[in-house]
Design a protein around this motif. Structure first.
Motif, mmCIF file in Angstrom:
data_model
loop_
_atom_site.group_PDB
_atom_site.id
_atom_site.type_symbol
_atom_site.label_atom_id
_atom_site.label_comp_id
_atom_site.label_asym_id
_atom_site.label_seq_id
_atom_site.Cartn_x
_atom_site.Cartn_y
_atom_site.Cartn_z
ATOM 1 N N LYS A 149 0.834 -1.204 0.000
ATOM 2 C CA LYS A 149 0.000 0.000 0.000
ATOM 3 C C LYS A 149 0.867 1.251 0.000
ATOM 4 O O LYS A 149 1.980 1.254 0.525
ATOM 5 N N ASP A 150 0.328 2.338 -0.567
ATOM 6 C CA ASP A 150 1.052 3.602 -0.593
ATOM 7 C C ASP A 150 1.181 4.162 0.818
ATOM 8 O O ASP A 150 0.235 4.147 1.595
ATOM 9 N N HIS A 151 2.366 4.626 1.151
ATOM 10 C CA HIS A 151 2.603 5.185 2.487
ATOM 11 C C HIS A 151 2.858 6.683 2.440
ATOM 12 O O HIS A 151 3.100 7.307 3.472
ATOM 13 N N GLN B 47 3.150 5.305 8.510
ATOM 14 C CA GLN B 47 2.108 4.714 7.665
ATOM 15 C C GLN B 47 2.616 3.441 7.006
ATOM 16 O O GLN B 47 1.881 2.465 6.879
ATOM 17 N N ASN C 145 0.863 -0.077 7.432
ATOM 18 C CA ASN C 145 0.427 -0.834 6.256
ATOM 19 C C ASN C 145 0.835 -2.300 6.344
ATOM 20 O O ASN C 145 0.093 -3.182 5.936
ATOM 21 N N SER D 19 -1.594 -3.811 8.752
ATOM 22 C CA SER D 19 -3.021 -3.688 8.465
ATOM 23 C C SER D 19 -3.527 -4.909 7.728
ATOM 24 O O SER D 19 -2.865 -5.461 6.857
ATOM 25 N N ASP E 132 6.075 -8.481 2.414
ATOM 26 C CA ASP E 132 6.514 -7.291 3.154
ATOM 27 C C ASP E 132 7.814 -7.540 3.928
ATOM 28 O O ASP E 132 8.325 -6.637 4.588
#
Length: 110
Positions: free
Chosen positions: A2-4, A10, A14, A17, A60
């Motif tokens: 995801k964009d941070h 963030q 992410n 999340s 990730d």
């Protein structure tokens, strides 16, 4: 991923999340586990969702997948060095949540 938006907080959030990711990481922080063992800990998770969440966590860079070449293959998941660094963060979140929401921790602590 995801964009941070260039925000390291963030980016970290992410990684965590997802409905089950924190719980998966928490259980793996105690010992490596096989797919079925993780699924038993998370009683209502579907196989598809667990597979997706494990793939995302591996992508990730916080868990590793170890395959032993037997028939059928034995696959074990564990935290890698970067995943281990998330454990103190999760413990701090647990402490904050227990105080803020007046709860008792429902998982064993390290």
């Amino acid at each position: 991923m995801k964009d941070h938006h260039g925000c390291p907080v963030q980016a970290t959030v992410n990684v965590l999340s997802g409905k089950w990711k924190v719980q998966i990481l928490w259980h793996l922080s105690f010992r490596p586990m096989r797919f079925a063992q993780i699924r038993r800990k998370l009683k209502t998770i579907s196989e598809k969702v667990l597979t997706d969440q494990l793939r995302q966590l591996e992508g990730d860079g916080v868990i590793q997948r170890h395959v032993v070449g037997v028939v059928p293959p034995a696959v074990t998941y564990s935290l890698n060095a970067e995943g281990e660094k998330l454990v103190p963060l999760m413990e701090s979140l647990c402490d904050w949540g227990c105080v803020h929401f007046r709860m008792k921790p429902n998982l064993p602590r390290h």
